[in-house]
Write a protein that holds these residues in place. Structure first.
Motif, PDB file in Angstrom:
ATOM      1  N   ARG A 121      44.306  15.542  46.249  1.00  0.00           N
ATOM      2  CA  ARG A 121      45.767  15.635  46.152  1.00  0.00           C
ATOM      3  C   ARG A 121      46.455  14.392  46.716  1.00  0.00           C
ATOM      4  N   ALA A 122      45.848  13.781  47.729  1.00  0.00           N
ATOM      5  CA  ALA A 122      46.426  12.565  48.301  1.00  0.00           C
ATOM      6  C   ALA A 122      46.467  11.439  47.271  1.00  0.00           C
ATOM      7  N   PHE A 123      45.580  11.508  46.259  1.00  0.00           N
ATOM      8  CA  PHE A 123      45.552  10.510  45.195  1.00  0.00           C
ATOM      9  C   PHE A 123      46.216  11.019  43.917  1.00  0.00           C
ATOM     10  N   GLY A 124      46.890  12.159  44.011  1.00  0.00           N
ATOM     11  CA  GLY A 124      47.624  12.677  42.857  1.00  0.00           C
ATOM     12  C   GLY A 124      46.814  13.523  41.905  1.00  0.00           C
ATOM     13  N   LEU A 125      45.661  14.031  42.331  1.00  0.00           N
ATOM     14  CA  LEU A 125      44.812  14.828  41.453  1.00  0.00           C
ATOM     15  C   LEU A 125      45.460  16.178  41.143  1.00  0.00           C
ATOM     16  N   ARG A 126      45.462  16.543  39.863  1.00  0.00           N
ATOM     17  CA  ARG A 126      45.898  17.872  39.434  1.00  0.00           C
ATOM     18  C   ARG A 126      44.650  18.692  39.132  1.00  0.00           C
ATOM     19  N   TYR A 127      44.719  19.992  39.408  1.00  0.00           N
ATOM     20  CA  TYR A 127      43.502  20.788  39.275  1.00  0.00           C
ATOM     21  C   TYR A 127      43.783  22.235  38.881  1.00  0.00           C
ATOM     22  N   VAL A 128      42.750  22.834  38.285  1.00  0.00           N
ATOM     23  CA  VAL A 128      42.690  24.261  37.977  1.00  0.00           C
ATOM     24  C   VAL A 128      41.668  24.875  38.919  1.00  0.00           C
ATOM     25  N   LEU A 129      41.974  26.024  39.483  1.00  0.00           N
ATOM     26  CA  LEU A 129      40.997  26.770  40.274  1.00  0.00           C
ATOM     27  C   LEU A 129      40.477  27.938  39.454  1.00  0.00           C
ATOM     28  N   HIS A 130      39.170  28.041  39.360  1.00  0.00           N
ATOM     29  CA  HIS A 130      38.511  29.103  38.589  1.00  0.00           C
ATOM     30  C   HIS A 130      37.713  29.964  39.570  1.00  0.00           C
ATOM     31  N   VAL A 131      38.200  31.161  39.844  1.00  0.00           N
ATOM     32  CA  VAL A 131      37.622  32.021  40.882  1.00  0.00           C
ATOM     33  C   VAL A 131      36.478  32.854  40.286  1.00  0.00           C
ATOM     34  N   HIS A 132      35.286  32.708  40.869  1.00  0.00           N
ATOM     35  CA  HIS A 132      34.108  33.433  40.391  1.00  0.00           C
ATOM     36  C   HIS A 132      33.586  34.452  41.398  1.00  0.00           C
ATOM     37  N   ASP A 133      34.191  34.552  42.542  1.00  0.00           N
ATOM     38  CA  ASP A 133      33.673  35.430  43.595  1.00  0.00           C
ATOM     39  C   ASP A 133      33.828  36.892  43.199  1.00  0.00           C
ATOM     40  N   TYR A 134      32.857  37.731  43.612  1.00  0.00           N
ATOM     41  CA  TYR A 134      32.948  39.150  43.278  1.00  0.00           C
ATOM     42  C   TYR A 134      34.020  39.873  44.074  1.00  0.00           C
ATOM     43  N   ASN A 135      34.496  39.297  45.190  1.00  0.00           N
ATOM     44  CA  ASN A 135      35.621  39.881  45.922  1.00  0.00           C
ATOM     45  C   ASN A 135      36.258  38.808  46.792  1.00  0.00           C
ATOM     46  N   TYR A 136      36.981  37.906  46.142  1.00  0.00           N
ATOM     47  CA  TYR A 136      37.569  36.797  46.887  1.00  0.00           C
ATOM     48  C   TYR A 136      38.641  37.276  47.858  1.00  0.00           C
ATOM     49  N   ALA A 137      39.359  38.323  47.482  1.00  0.00           N
ATOM     50  CA  ALA A 137      40.418  38.840  48.359  1.00  0.00           C
ATOM     51  C   ALA A 137      39.833  39.322  49.685  1.00  0.00           C
ATOM     52  N   GLU A 138      38.680  39.976  49.638  1.00  0.00           N
ATOM     53  CA  GLU A 138      38.041  40.437  50.869  1.00  0.00           C
ATOM     54  C   GLU A 138      37.607  39.258  51.728  1.00  0.00           C
ATOM     55  N   TYR A 139      37.042  38.218  51.081  1.00  0.00           N
ATOM     56  CA  TYR A 139      36.666  37.018  51.833  1.00  0.00           C
ATOM     57  C   TYR A 139      37.887  36.430  52.527  1.00  0.00           C
ATOM     58  N   TYR A 140      38.977  36.311  51.804  1.00  0.00           N
ATOM     59  CA  TYR A 140      40.199  35.717  52.352  1.00  0.00           C
ATOM     60  C   TYR A 140      40.706  36.507  53.553  1.00  0.00           C
ATOM     61  N   ARG A 141      40.732  37.824  53.427  1.00  0.00           N
ATOM     62  CA  ARG A 141      41.259  38.656  54.513  1.00  0.00           C
ATOM     63  C   ARG A 141      40.407  38.571  55.768  1.00  0.00           C
ATOM     64  N   GLY A 142      39.159  38.164  55.640  1.00  0.00           N
ATOM     65  CA  GLY A 142      38.273  38.065  56.792  1.00  0.00           C
ATOM     66  C   GLY A 142      38.368  36.742  57.540  1.00  0.00           C
ATOM     67  N   GLN A 143      39.252  35.832  57.086  1.00  0.00           N
ATOM     68  CA  GLN A 143      39.345  34.515  57.714  1.00  0.00           C
ATOM     69  C   GLN A 143      40.478  34.460  58.744  1.00  0.00           C
ATOM     70  N   ARG A 144      40.413  33.470  59.634  1.00  0.00           N
ATOM     71  CA  ARG A 144      41.466  33.268  60.623  1.00  0.00           C
ATOM     72  C   ARG A 144      42.753  32.825  59.931  1.00  0.00           C
ATOM     73  N   LYS A 145      43.870  33.028  60.610  1.00  0.00           N
ATOM     74  CA  LYS A 145      45.177  32.742  60.029  1.00  0.00           C
ATOM     75  C   LYS A 145      45.298  31.291  59.574  1.00  0.00           C
ATOM     76  N   PHE A 146      44.759  30.370  60.389  1.00  0.00           N
ATOM     77  CA  PHE A 146      44.869  28.951  60.044  1.00  0.00           C
ATOM     78  C   PHE A 146      44.159  28.655  58.732  1.00  0.00           C
ATOM     79  N   LEU A 147      42.922  29.196  58.574  1.00  0.00           N
ATOM     80  CA  LEU A 147      42.179  28.968  57.344  1.00  0.00           C
ATOM     81  C   LEU A 147      42.855  29.678  56.166  1.00  0.00           C
ATOM     82  N   GLN A 148      43.401  30.857  56.403  1.00  0.00           N
ATOM     83  CA  GLN A 148      44.131  31.554  55.339  1.00  0.00           C
ATOM     84  C   GLN A 148      45.286  30.688  54.819  1.00  0.00           C
ATOM     85  N   LYS A 149      45.979  30.041  55.743  1.00  0.00           N
ATOM     86  CA  LYS A 149      47.106  29.197  55.347  1.00  0.00           C
ATOM     87  C   LYS A 149      46.638  28.030  54.483  1.00  0.00           C
TER      88      LYS A 149
END
Length: 399
Positions: A121-149
């Motif tokens: 992003r610092a060099f202006g890269l544009r990107y698509v994120l393709h989520v393949h995790d079987y439960n990404y929301a659960e992974y996210y909820r298990g992280q610290r607030k800083f990493l969630q941000k």
């Protein structure tokens, strides 16, 4: 995946004048060692070779150390791969119009993508994120607030977020507070192997059962073995092949304890060609997983016209119509799995009906050629002027 490797070599040494617009496919492990994600991207790149080449694609292996206690050679090699990925993307931002299609799962995959995309992003890269995790929301909820941000910021800066099914659309949009207008559902897809072989039963031939995937607790392997060893199933005429990496010796020992080892085969990891051979020789595909995004093996089974037995997890409910293109059983329910196995082993007419339904369902929606048209259109739209971008979900580009 031999043809995928050939693609990477061709892409890296292409001597023809490439289109000005380049899409970088970022996947940890590349096409050959990227698991189901790598296989899906490989199928996409193979299938598009028969289409008009509007864009140039290049694969970037973004693998990194699995853990700090890994062996020094592994860590050094992983850092080299990761550093190369950063260098390629950074240089590309200055040379020609490009976007990155970044495949992401939880855990280490997310950490690597955070570093990679922050620099990009610092060099202006544009990107698509393709989520393949079987439960990404659960992974996210298990992280610290800083990493969630940090994760939330990475997702909100994406041009588009691609998910495997409607369930993930709801979970990811709610968890990360993303607008659905910036998300699309794109089901996995596999190549068409051609018309299914004649599966009329041969007198005296056992019913051929097939499991494809990493042998693990999440895939329900122990439950499958216990269902096969149940009194209702054990003495029927069947043979089963459990193909995939994992703690094979552990499951072989369990099968021996259950008294069914002689009816099983454990070939280990198999390549794309061998997967096709196993599917051609099978009658039934069994995957009793506790959690999935959208299992490639289920789609492989559909494409080959196998009777599919699986669980209603992830996007499977969007793929399998119960009793038409497959049979769904509750995760962890050994009795229900055993009943389903008895039905398909004993009832040849049921196997035939499910086989036809599976093949029809594949042709309807899960052929890789359809996947190419949708994904390449998404990428092409990112190079269009900002005001010309359609809204993929509303326009139906990727239903």
């Amino acid at each position: 995946m031999d043809c995928a490797s050939d693609f990477v070599r061709r892409a890296d040494v292409d001597t023809h004048s490439p289109p000005a617009q380049t899409v970088f496919i970022v996947v940890s492990g590349g096409l050959e060692h990227g698991g189901g994600i790598g296989r899906q991207m490989g199928y996409f790149l193979q299938a598009r070779q028969d289409t008009e080449q509007r864009l140039r694609y290049r694969v970037i292996d973004s693998r990194g150390p699995w853990y700090l206690g890994a062996s020094p050679p592994h860590i050094i090699g992983s850092i080299a791969y990761f550093g190369r990925a950063i260098l390629i993307l950074s240089r590309a931002c200055f040379s020609s119009p490009c976007v990155a299609h970044v495949n992401i799962a939880g855990r280490g995959s997310t950490i690597r993508k955070l570093i990679l995309l922050t620099i990009g992003r610092a060099f202006g890269l544009r990107y698509v994120l393709h989520v393949h995790d079987y439960n990404y929301a659960e992974y996210y909820r298990g992280q610290r607030k800083f990493l969630q941000k940090l994760i939330t910021t990475m997702f909100r800066r994406a041009e588009t977020v691609v998910v495997l099914g409607r369930r993930d659309l709801e979970l990811v949009s709610q968890t990360l507070q993303l607008s659905k207008d910036r998300m699309v559902v794109l089901h996995n897809a596999v190549p068409d192997p051609g018309p299914s072989p004649d599966r009329r039963p041969i007198p005296g031939k056992p019913c051929q059962l097939l499991f494809l995937g990493y042998l693990s607790a999440r895939k329900g392997v122990a439950e499958l073995l216990k269902a096969l060893a149940s009194p209702a199933v054990k003495h029927l005429r069947w043979q089963a092949t459990l193909a995939g990496d994992g703690p094979i010796d552990e499951y072989r020992a369990l099968a021996k304890d259950l008294g069914i080892l002689d009816s099983l085969s454990f070939p280990g990891w198999v390549d794309e060609r061998r997967v096709s051979e196993l599917c051609t020789g099978a009658d039934v595909l069994v995957l009793p997983s506790y959690a999935e995004g959208l299992a490639m093996s289920v789609l492989e089974g559909l494409s080959h016209g196998l009777a599919v037995i699986t669980t209603p997890v992830g996007a499977h409910l969007e793929v399998i119509e119960p009793e038409v293109s497959g049979i769904l059983v509750p995760p962890g329910d050994i009795a229900a799995l055993g009943d389903a196995l008895v039905r398909v082993i004993e009832d040849e007419s049921l196997r035939t009906r499910l086989s036809r339904g599976a093949r029809a369902r594949f042709l309807e929606k899960f052929d890789a050629r359809r996947y190419v048209a949708r994904l390449e259109q998404l990428h092409a739209d990112l190079f269009a002027p900002q005001h010309d971008h359609p809204k993929p979900v509303e326009k139906g580009l990727i239903p």
